[in-house]
Write a protein that holds these residues in place. Structure first.
Motif, PDB file in Angstrom:
ATOM      1  N   GLN A  51      28.362  71.745  -4.708  1.00 14.60           N
ATOM      2  CA  GLN A  51      28.018  72.804  -3.756  1.00 14.60           C
ATOM      3  C   GLN A  51      27.150  72.256  -2.624  1.00 14.60           C
ATOM      4  N   ALA A  52      26.198  71.396  -2.956  1.00 18.03           N
ATOM      5  CA  ALA A  52      25.328  70.819  -1.926  1.00 18.03           C
ATOM      6  C   ALA A  52      26.105  69.895  -0.990  1.00 18.03           C
ATOM      7  N   VAL A  53      27.035  69.102  -1.538  1.00 20.63           N
ATOM      8  CA  VAL A  53      27.844  68.208  -0.692  1.00 20.63           C
ATOM      9  C   VAL A  53      28.713  69.040   0.251  1.00 20.63           C
ATOM     10  N   ILE A  54      29.335  70.079  -0.278  1.00 19.95           N
ATOM     11  CA  ILE A  54      30.159  70.960   0.565  1.00 19.95           C
ATOM     12  C   ILE A  54      29.290  71.600   1.649  1.00 19.95           C
ATOM     13  N   GLY A  55      28.102  72.004   1.268  1.00 21.07           N
ATOM     14  CA  GLY A  55      27.188  72.608   2.245  1.00 21.07           C
ATOM     15  C   GLY A  55      26.663  71.611   3.267  1.00 21.07           C
ATOM     16  N   ALA A  56      26.425  70.374   2.836  1.00 21.99           N
ATOM     17  CA  ALA A  56      25.917  69.347   3.757  1.00 21.99           C
ATOM     18  C   ALA A  56      26.976  68.902   4.752  1.00 21.99           C
ATOM     19  N   THR A  57      28.235  68.982   4.342  1.00 18.64           N
ATOM     20  CA  THR A  57      29.312  68.554   5.238  1.00 18.64           C
ATOM     21  C   THR A  57      29.940  69.716   5.994  1.00 18.64           C
ATOM     22  N   GLY A  58      29.522  70.936   5.671  1.00 22.74           N
ATOM     23  CA  GLY A  58      30.050  72.107   6.362  1.00 22.74           C
ATOM     24  C   GLY A  58      31.501  72.384   6.057  1.00 22.74           C
ATOM     25  N   ARG A  65      27.198  74.818   7.592  1.00 20.62           N
ATOM     26  CA  ARG A  65      26.278  73.872   6.938  1.00 20.62           C
ATOM     27  C   ARG A  65      25.144  74.658   6.278  1.00 20.62           C
ATOM     28  N   THR A  66      25.098  74.574   4.968  1.00 22.63           N
ATOM     29  CA  THR A  66      24.108  75.336   4.211  1.00 22.63           C
ATOM     30  C   THR A  66      23.118  74.444   3.471  1.00 22.63           C
ATOM     31  N   HIS A  67      23.392  73.142   3.433  1.00 23.79           N
ATOM     32  CA  HIS A  67      22.557  72.201   2.694  1.00 23.79           C
ATOM     33  C   HIS A  67      22.334  70.946   3.534  1.00 23.79           C
ATOM     34  N   SER A  68      21.364  70.167   3.141  1.00 24.87           N
ATOM     35  CA  SER A  68      21.116  68.867   3.767  1.00 24.87           C
ATOM     36  C   SER A  68      21.444  67.770   2.756  1.00 24.87           C
ATOM     37  N   TRP A  69      21.444  66.526   3.217  1.00 23.10           N
ATOM     38  CA  TRP A  69      21.661  65.416   2.292  1.00 23.10           C
ATOM     39  C   TRP A  69      20.456  65.254   1.369  1.00 23.10           C
ATOM     40  N   ARG A  70      19.305  65.713   1.781  1.00 20.44           N
ATOM     41  CA  ARG A  70      18.142  65.733   0.870  1.00 20.44           C
ATOM     42  C   ARG A  70      18.394  66.703  -0.287  1.00 20.44           C
ATOM     43  N   ASP A  71      19.079  67.802   0.000  1.00 24.27           N
ATOM     44  CA  ASP A  71      19.452  68.731  -1.067  1.00 24.27           C
ATOM     45  C   ASP A  71      20.388  68.045  -2.068  1.00 24.27           C
ATOM     46  N   VAL A  72      21.308  67.247  -1.549  1.00 21.72           N
ATOM     47  CA  VAL A  72      22.232  66.512  -2.420  1.00 21.72           C
ATOM     48  C   VAL A  72      21.439  65.542  -3.296  1.00 21.72           C
ATOM     49  N   GLU A  73      20.497  64.827  -2.688  1.00 21.26           N
ATOM     50  CA  GLU A  73      19.647  63.909  -3.460  1.00 21.26           C
ATOM     51  C   GLU A  73      18.933  64.643  -4.581  1.00 21.26           C
ATOM     52  N   SER A  74      18.368  65.780  -4.265  1.00 19.37           N
ATOM     53  CA  SER A  74      17.639  66.572  -5.252  1.00 19.37           C
ATOM     54  C   SER A  74      18.551  67.016  -6.396  1.00 19.37           C
ATOM     55  N   GLU A  75      19.743  67.461  -6.043  1.00 14.84           N
ATOM     56  CA  GLU A  75      20.693  67.903  -7.066  1.00 14.84           C
ATOM     57  C   GLU A  75      21.146  66.737  -7.945  1.00 14.84           C
ATOM     58  N   LEU A  76      21.326  65.560  -7.344  1.00 12.81           N
ATOM     59  CA  LEU A  76      21.675  64.383  -8.134  1.00 12.81           C
ATOM     60  C   LEU A  76      20.549  64.034  -9.108  1.00 12.81           C
ATOM     61  N   CYS A  77      19.315  64.156  -8.656  1.00 19.21           N
ATOM     62  CA  CYS A  77      18.178  63.925  -9.553  1.00 19.21           C
ATOM     63  C   CYS A  77      18.190  64.917 -10.708  1.00 19.21           C
ATOM     64  N   ASP A  78      18.534  66.166 -10.418  1.00 20.02           N
ATOM     65  CA  ASP A  78      18.626  67.166 -11.490  1.00 20.02           C
ATOM     66  C   ASP A  78      19.688  66.782 -12.520  1.00 20.02           C
ATOM     67  N   VAL A  79      20.806  66.217 -12.060  1.00 15.62           N
ATOM     68  CA  VAL A  79      21.847  65.766 -12.980  1.00 15.62           C
ATOM     69  C   VAL A  79      21.297  64.658 -13.881  1.00 15.62           C
ATOM     70  N   ILE A  80      20.601  63.718 -13.278  1.00 21.96           N
ATOM     71  CA  ILE A  80      20.056  62.595 -14.047  1.00 21.96           C
ATOM     72  C   ILE A  80      19.042  63.090 -15.078  1.00 21.96           C
ATOM     73  N   ILE A  81      18.133  63.948 -14.658  1.00 18.90           N
ATOM     74  CA  ILE A  81      17.126  64.483 -15.584  1.00 18.90           C
ATOM     75  C   ILE A  81      17.798  65.256 -16.712  1.00 18.90           C
ATOM     76  N   THR A  82      18.764  66.083 -16.363  1.00 19.59           N
ATOM     77  CA  THR A  82      19.457  66.877 -17.376  1.00 19.59           C
ATOM     78  C   THR A  82      20.182  65.967 -18.364  1.00 19.59           C
ATOM     79  N   ALA A  83      20.793  64.905 -17.877  1.00 21.85           N
ATOM     80  CA  ALA A  83      21.478  63.964 -18.765  1.00 21.85           C
ATOM     81  C   ALA A  83      20.480  63.238 -19.659  1.00 21.85           C
ATOM     82  N   MET A  84      19.339  62.881 -19.117  1.00 20.75           N
ATOM     83  CA  MET A  84      18.323  62.200 -19.923  1.00 20.75           C
ATOM     84  C   MET A  84      17.800  63.118 -21.029  1.00 20.75           C
TER      85      MET A  84
END
Length: 115
Positions: A51-58, A65-84
């Motif tokens: 969702q963030a990638v779609i939003g960052a690329t419009g 455009r509803t998201h930034s690439w910083r939002d994508v970074e944050s969401e990727l971090c959430d994936v990593i934390i959740t996996a850990m």
């Protein structure tokens, strides 16, 4: 297989352990159900990356455009934390299991470049 990483010496894995304990304390579900839900949580987090990638690329013309690439970074971090946390839910030696797996993948993928 011998694990080389001591979770007590790694502050990230210490935090993961504390998050795991907090989630356990807050849950009133049976352990098997809690484990399954933590695995499923990964799908939710990956969806938020998409969702963030779609939003960052419009790519959604209706929303623009509803998201930034910083939002994508944050969401990727959430994936990593959740996996850990999910890995820690499966084994108290999550740090060692992860370290061993990363070493195996690096050796397979990078070959002699790692040595």
């Amino acid at each position: 297989m011998e694990h080389t990483l001591d979770a007590t010496m790694d502050p990230i894995w210490d935090k993961v352990g504390r998050l795991h304990a907090w989630l356990d304390a807050e849950s009133d579900l049976p352990p098997q159900q809690e484990t399954l839900l933590r695995m499923l949580k990964l799908s939710e987090e990956v969806g938020e990356v998409a969702q963030a990638v779609i939003g960052a690329t419009g790519q959604n013309p209706r929303k623009g455009r509803t998201h930034s690439w910083r939002d994508v970074e944050s969401e990727l971090c959430d994936v990593i934390i959740t996996a850990m946390v999910a890995l820690r839910t499966l084994t108290p030696d999550a740090a060692g299991v992860f370290d061993t797996h990363v070493r195996r993948v690096a050796a397979r993928s990078l070959g002699s470049a790692e040595n």
